[in-house]
Design an enzyme around this catalytic site. Structure first.
Site, PDB file in Angstrom:
ATOM      1  N   GLY A  12      12.730  58.467  51.641  1.00  0.00           N
ATOM      2  CA  GLY A  12      12.935  58.420  53.090  1.00  0.00           C
ATOM      3  C   GLY A  12      11.631  58.438  53.861  1.00  0.00           C
ATOM      4  O   GLY A  12      10.550  58.633  53.299  1.00  0.00           O
ATOM      5  N   ASP A  13      11.729  58.141  55.178  1.00  0.00           N
ATOM      6  CA  ASP A  13      10.588  58.166  56.098  1.00  0.00           C
ATOM      7  C   ASP A  13       9.483  57.189  55.714  1.00  0.00           C
ATOM      8  O   ASP A  13       8.292  57.443  55.941  1.00  0.00           O
ATOM      9  CB  ASP A  13       9.996  59.587  56.198  1.00  0.00           C
ATOM     10  CG  ASP A  13      11.035  60.587  56.659  1.00  0.00           C
ATOM     11  OD1 ASP A  13      11.902  60.210  57.464  1.00  0.00           O
ATOM     12  OD2 ASP A  13      10.974  61.750  56.219  1.00  0.00           O
ATOM     13  N   ALA A  15       8.878  54.510  57.107  1.00  0.00           N
ATOM     14  CA  ALA A  15       8.578  53.739  58.330  1.00  0.00           C
ATOM     15  C   ALA A  15       9.464  52.490  58.417  1.00  0.00           C
ATOM     16  O   ALA A  15       9.019  51.424  58.845  1.00  0.00           O
ATOM     17  CB  ALA A  15       7.096  53.386  58.443  1.00  0.00           C
ATOM     18  N   LYS A  16      10.737  52.683  58.058  1.00  0.00           N
ATOM     19  CA  LYS A  16      11.715  51.601  58.162  1.00  0.00           C
ATOM     20  C   LYS A  16      11.923  51.189  59.615  1.00  0.00           C
ATOM     21  O   LYS A  16      12.090  50.010  59.911  1.00  0.00           O
ATOM     22  CB  LYS A  16      13.059  52.059  57.560  1.00  0.00           C
ATOM     23  CG  LYS A  16      12.961  52.453  56.091  1.00  0.00           C
ATOM     24  CD  LYS A  16      14.251  53.075  55.583  1.00  0.00           C
ATOM     25  CE  LYS A  16      14.564  54.423  56.181  1.00  0.00           C
ATOM     26  NZ  LYS A  16      13.666  55.516  55.777  1.00  0.00           N
ATOM     27  N   ALA A  39      19.005  60.774  59.736  1.00  0.00           N
ATOM     28  CA  ALA A  39      17.918  59.796  59.823  1.00  0.00           C
ATOM     29  C   ALA A  39      17.088  60.043  61.082  1.00  0.00           C
ATOM     30  O   ALA A  39      17.603  60.482  62.100  1.00  0.00           O
ATOM     31  CB  ALA A  39      18.502  58.382  59.864  1.00  0.00           C
ATOM     32  N   GLY A  40      15.807  59.755  60.979  1.00  0.00           N
ATOM     33  CA  GLY A  40      14.921  59.805  62.148  1.00  0.00           C
ATOM     34  C   GLY A  40      13.979  58.632  62.024  1.00  0.00           C
ATOM     35  O   GLY A  40      13.063  58.656  61.217  1.00  0.00           O
ATOM     36  N   HIS A  41      14.251  57.574  62.773  1.00  0.00           N
ATOM     37  CA  HIS A  41      13.462  56.351  62.668  1.00  0.00           C
ATOM     38  C   HIS A  41      12.578  56.216  63.902  1.00  0.00           C
ATOM     39  O   HIS A  41      13.060  56.306  65.026  1.00  0.00           O
ATOM     40  CB  HIS A  41      14.371  55.126  62.522  1.00  0.00           C
ATOM     41  CG  HIS A  41      15.179  55.151  61.258  1.00  0.00           C
ATOM     42  ND1 HIS A  41      16.052  54.163  60.900  1.00  0.00           N
ATOM     43  CD2 HIS A  41      15.212  56.052  60.239  1.00  0.00           C
ATOM     44  CE1 HIS A  41      16.596  54.448  59.735  1.00  0.00           C
ATOM     45  NE2 HIS A  41      16.111  55.601  59.319  1.00  0.00           N
ATOM     46  N   GLN A 224      17.411  56.752  55.108  1.00  0.00           N
ATOM     47  CA  GLN A 224      16.925  57.475  53.910  1.00  0.00           C
ATOM     48  C   GLN A 224      16.202  56.494  52.975  1.00  0.00           C
ATOM     49  O   GLN A 224      15.694  55.487  53.441  1.00  0.00           O
ATOM     50  CB  GLN A 224      18.074  58.185  53.186  1.00  0.00           C
ATOM     51  CG  GLN A 224      18.660  59.364  53.944  1.00  0.00           C
ATOM     52  CD  GLN A 224      19.654  58.974  55.012  1.00  0.00           C
ATOM     53  OE1 GLN A 224      20.592  58.245  54.774  1.00  0.00           O
ATOM     54  NE2 GLN A 224      19.480  59.478  56.218  1.00  0.00           N
ATOM     55  N   THR A 239      20.950  62.469  49.286  1.00  0.00           N
ATOM     56  CA  THR A 239      21.849  62.541  50.432  1.00  0.00           C
ATOM     57  C   THR A 239      23.239  62.112  49.953  1.00  0.00           C
ATOM     58  O   THR A 239      23.431  61.859  48.756  1.00  0.00           O
ATOM     59  CB  THR A 239      21.313  61.692  51.603  1.00  0.00           C
ATOM     60  OG1 THR A 239      22.093  61.986  52.772  1.00  0.00           O
ATOM     61  CG2 THR A 239      21.368  60.194  51.303  1.00  0.00           C
TER      62      THR A 239
HETATM   63  P1  GDP Z   1      11.606  56.010  58.913  1.00  0.00           P
HETATM   64  O1  GDP Z   1      12.553  57.134  58.893  1.00  0.00           O
HETATM   65  O2  GDP Z   1      11.547  55.283  57.616  1.00  0.00           O
HETATM   66  O3  GDP Z   1      11.834  55.048  60.059  1.00  0.00           O
HETATM   67  O4  GDP Z   1      10.158  56.651  59.120  1.00  0.00           O
HETATM   68  P2  GDP Z   1       9.758  57.848  60.133  1.00  0.00           P
HETATM   69  O5  GDP Z   1       9.832  57.323  61.514  1.00  0.00           O
HETATM   70  O6  GDP Z   1      10.534  59.067  59.829  1.00  0.00           O
HETATM   71  O7  GDP Z   1       8.279  58.148  59.687  1.00  0.00           O
HETATM   72  C1  GDP Z   1       7.276  57.190  59.737  1.00  0.00           C
HETATM   73  C2  GDP Z   1       6.132  57.703  60.610  1.00  0.00           C
HETATM   74  O8  GDP Z   1       4.973  56.931  60.378  1.00  0.00           O
HETATM   75  C3  GDP Z   1       6.399  57.579  62.104  1.00  0.00           C
HETATM   76  O9  GDP Z   1       5.810  58.658  62.767  1.00  0.00           O
HETATM   77  C4  GDP Z   1       5.710  56.263  62.468  1.00  0.00           C
HETATM   78  O10 GDP Z   1       5.339  56.198  63.839  1.00  0.00           O
HETATM   79  C5  GDP Z   1       4.504  56.340  61.587  1.00  0.00           C
HETATM   80  N1  GDP Z   1       3.941  55.052  61.149  1.00  0.00           N
HETATM   81  C6  GDP Z   1       4.581  53.903  60.856  1.00  0.00           C
HETATM   82  N2  GDP Z   1       3.731  52.988  60.341  1.00  0.00           N
HETATM   83  C7  GDP Z   1       2.517  53.575  60.312  1.00  0.00           C
HETATM   84  C8  GDP Z   1       1.230  53.165  59.845  1.00  0.00           C
HETATM   85  O11 GDP Z   1       1.041  52.077  59.324  1.00  0.00           O
HETATM   86  N3  GDP Z   1       0.221  54.073  59.970  1.00  0.00           N
HETATM   87  C9  GDP Z   1       0.389  55.311  60.516  1.00  0.00           C
HETATM   88  N4  GDP Z   1      -0.670  56.106  60.586  1.00  0.00           N
HETATM   89  N5  GDP Z   1       1.600  55.726  60.942  1.00  0.00           N
HETATM   90  C10 GDP Z   1       2.645  54.898  60.832  1.00  0.00           C
HETATM   91  P1  IMO Z   2      15.189  58.574  57.224  1.00  0.00           P
HETATM   92  O1  IMO Z   2      16.281  57.577  57.510  1.00  0.00           O
HETATM   93  C1  IMO Z   2      13.766  61.807  54.664  1.00  0.00           C
HETATM   94  C2  IMO Z   2      16.788  64.408  52.874  1.00  0.00           C
HETATM   95  C3  IMO Z   2      16.837  65.847  53.343  1.00  0.00           C
HETATM   96  C4  IMO Z   2      17.337  66.531  52.075  1.00  0.00           C
HETATM   97  C5  IMO Z   2      18.311  65.508  51.502  1.00  0.00           C
HETATM   98  C6  IMO Z   2      19.767  65.780  51.857  1.00  0.00           C
HETATM   99  O2  IMO Z   2      14.505  59.065  58.444  1.00  0.00           O
HETATM  100  O3  IMO Z   2      14.273  58.075  56.171  1.00  0.00           O
HETATM  101  P2  IMO Z   2      21.186  65.513  54.080  1.00  0.00           P
HETATM  102  O4  IMO Z   2      21.023  66.143  55.445  1.00  0.00           O
HETATM  103  O5  IMO Z   2      21.150  64.013  54.113  1.00  0.00           O
HETATM  104  O6  IMO Z   2      22.369  66.025  53.330  1.00  0.00           O
HETATM  105  O7  IMO Z   2      19.894  66.007  53.251  1.00  0.00           O
HETATM  106  O8  IMO Z   2      17.930  64.250  52.045  1.00  0.00           O
HETATM  107  N1  IMO Z   2      16.890  63.396  53.951  1.00  0.00           N
HETATM  108  C7  IMO Z   2      15.849  62.668  54.385  1.00  0.00           C
HETATM  109  N2  IMO Z   2      14.544  62.711  54.048  1.00  0.00           N
HETATM  110  N3  IMO Z   2      14.196  60.899  55.548  1.00  0.00           N
HETATM  111  C8  IMO Z   2      15.506  60.827  55.890  1.00  0.00           C
HETATM  112  O9  IMO Z   2      16.016  59.855  56.675  1.00  0.00           O
HETATM  113  C9  IMO Z   2      16.390  61.767  55.322  1.00  0.00           C
HETATM  114  N4  IMO Z   2      17.714  62.003  55.451  1.00  0.00           N
HETATM  115  C10 IMO Z   2      18.003  62.997  54.591  1.00  0.00           C
HETATM  116  O10 IMO Z   2      15.573  66.308  53.715  1.00  0.00           O
HETATM  117  O11 IMO Z   2      16.284  66.668  51.150  1.00  0.00           O
HETATM  118 MG    MG Z   3      12.570  59.226  59.142  1.00  0.00          MG
END
Ligand code: GDP
Ligand code: IMO
Ligand code: MG
Length: 429
Positions: A12-13, A15-16, A39-41, A224, A239
């Site tokens: 997860g995270d 940077a989708k 999710a937190g995008h 995720q 998840t």
């Molecule tokens: P997602 O859940 O997959 O959409 O990813 P998140 O938003 O949770 O986490 C990605 C983080 O990386 C966010 O704070 C973005 O603003 C940041 N981000 C995305 N691309 C880049 C990059 O190329 N460089 C840096 N430094 N940050 C980035």
């Molecule tokens: P995005 O879409 C990162 C992780 C939680 C925990 C496990 C189960 O932003 O990438 P849950 O609440 O789904 O039952 O938790 O999955 N988790 C994530 N980790 N990015 C996410 O979403 C996540 N969504 C759930 O931290 O380990």
């Molecule tokens: Mg996220």
């Protein structure tokens, strides 16, 4: 017409959100199809940061139809708050957002259950986001105590909520003393939500089937990452949905034959939030450096993310599983601080070198990563827009990842903003 899936290939995270926003200009429809407010995008536009948990990251482009499909579990209050905050910031949300009447609804008992069960698993806690995701999917699979969005508009809702609230009270009180739910108040609250969401709620399966049959361009936004997939991830530290590429079809109602391209999104290193094994974790000053430079704190829960080296064994597995055609390598700029980098190219398990990702979590806990060392580049790269302008060591690092994963890299990200992106033109997306 393209039918593209954006799938995270780690935990997860990856940077989708940034990639979905970027690719939305080539698509007419953007679909969230699994997960929920866990999710937190993040999308960064002209220096403004938007964090989305339920609304698809395509919402910022006018004329794009966003869809929250059947496979999502949603908390209607969270959805409404997110819509309001987008509107307050000048983003249009109206007929451009459709929500499936088949999506399952998160109720207060799901959140309570998440809190209670997270603490009684024994051993390392799951560390869920506490948003009621697992309990809501559990009720979906169990059927008898589930409520779908479409049910909120039907006769008998009040009685159904009363029945479920009573059953949940008894079940959860068995775990933790006294739990009570005010069924009337919950009914009133959810009826208000339902009225506010009424213009959005529809049969999105029908909408999407019509769209693919007409050849409209669709972008599927995974939540995720593949290693958190309920069936194929690091169970039980996963998840509760199919968060690999395999979840697209059941989560949306679109048959797999329409999918034309899968983009696997990866960080140039690895992060994980919550419990579970993480072979390349660097619980040391290297991990801290990555955390500081990458601002690696959870988007939803603000928990510090665990950080470590890129794990090619894990990602090769998740790329195959998700059918990734090409890769988007994100946050490459974060690694500029390090003089030397390491990539895990194989594991050692019981004295043997293995290249396959173990199916059992306890085996994954026992593996020892085998690393390859590569020189760093130690130059800021955020301003670079062409692959050929990257320092030679950064290109060598990307080439090695591409080689190990046996897939081309189509996008490289060097900063959070839409502009901070290298599109590798000769590679198809
Ligand atoms: P997602 O859940 O997959 O959409 O990813 P998140 O938003 O949770 O986490 C990605 C983080 O990386 C966010 O704070 C973005 O603003 C940041 N981000 C995305 N691309 C880049 C990059 O190329 N460089 C840096 N430094 N940050 C980035
Ligand atoms: P995005 O879409 C990162 C992780 C939680 C925990 C496990 C189960 O932003 O990438 P849950 O609440 O789904 O039952 O938790 O999955 N988790 C994530 N980790 N990015 C996410 O979403 C996540 N969504 C759930 O931290 O380990
Ligand atoms: Mg996220």
């Amino acid at each position: 017409m393209p039918c593209t899936c954006v799938i995270g290939l780690q935990w997860g995270d990856e940077a989708k959100g940034k990639i979905v926003d970027l690719l939305t200009d080539r698509h007419e429809i953007v679909v969230r199809y699994q997960g929920g407010p866990n999710a937190g995008h993040t999308v960064v536009l002209g220096g403004q940061t938007f964090k989305l948990s339920l609304v698809p990251s395509g919402i910022f482009r006018p004329r794009v139809q966003c869809v929250v499909a059947n496979g999502v579990v949603l908390h209607p209050g969270t959805m409404l708050r997110e819509i309001d905050s987008l509107r307050e910031r000048g983003v249009h949300v109206g007929e451009n957002l459709l929500i499936s009447d088949r999506a399952h609804v998160i109720f207060p008992w799901h959140i309570e259950e998440d809190r209670l069960l997270n603490s009684i698993i024994g051993g390392e806690a799951l560390g869920t986001t506490m948003r009621g995701i697992g309990p809501c999917y559990r009720d979906k699979a169990g059927r008898s105590l589930a409520i779908r969005l479409g049910d909120l508009y039907r006769e008998g809702l009040k009685e159904r909520i009363a029945l479920i609230a009573n059953a949940k009270k008894k079940m959860l009180s068995g775990v933790d003393g006294q739990i009570d739910f005010d069924a009337d108040a919950i009914h009133r609250e959810y009826s208000e939500y339902a009225e506010k969401l009424r213009p959005q709620v529809t049969d999105t399966t029908r909408f999407l089937l019509n769209a693919v049959e007409k050849g409209r361009a669709i972008l599927f936004e995974g939540a995720q990452g593949a290693l958190l997939d309920i069936d194929h991830g690091t169970f039980p530290y996963v998840t509760s949905s199919n968060s690999s590429g395999l979840g697209v079809t059941t989560g949306s109602g679109v048959p797999s034959k329409y999918i034309t391209h899968v983009i696997g999104v990866i960080k140039a290193y690895t992060t994980r939030v919550g419990g579970g094994p993480f072979p390349t974790e660097q619980d040391n000053e290297i991990g801290q450096l990555i955390r500081d430079r990458g601002n690696e704190y959870g988007t939803v829960t603000r928990r510090p993310r665990r950080c470590g080296w890129f794990d090619a064994v894990a990602v090769r597995y998740s790329a195959r599983l998700s059918g990734a055609d090409s890769l988007a390598v994100m946050l490459l700029d974060v690694l500029s601080a390090l003089p030397e980098l390491q990539i895990c190219v194989a594991y050692e398990l019981d004295g043997e070198r293995i290249g396959d990702f173990p199916s059992h979590v306890e085996d994954l806990r026992r593996v020892r990563p085998i690393y390859e060392r590569l020189p760093g580049w130690q130059k800021e790269i955020g301003h670079i827009r062409r692959l050929s302008d990257l320092p030679a060591n950064a290109r060598a690092y990307l080439d090695r990842i591409s080689e190990l994963l046996d897939r081309p890299i189509s996008i490289v990200s060097v900063g959070p903003d839409r502009e901070h992106t290298i599109i590798v033109e000769e590679k198809p997306i």
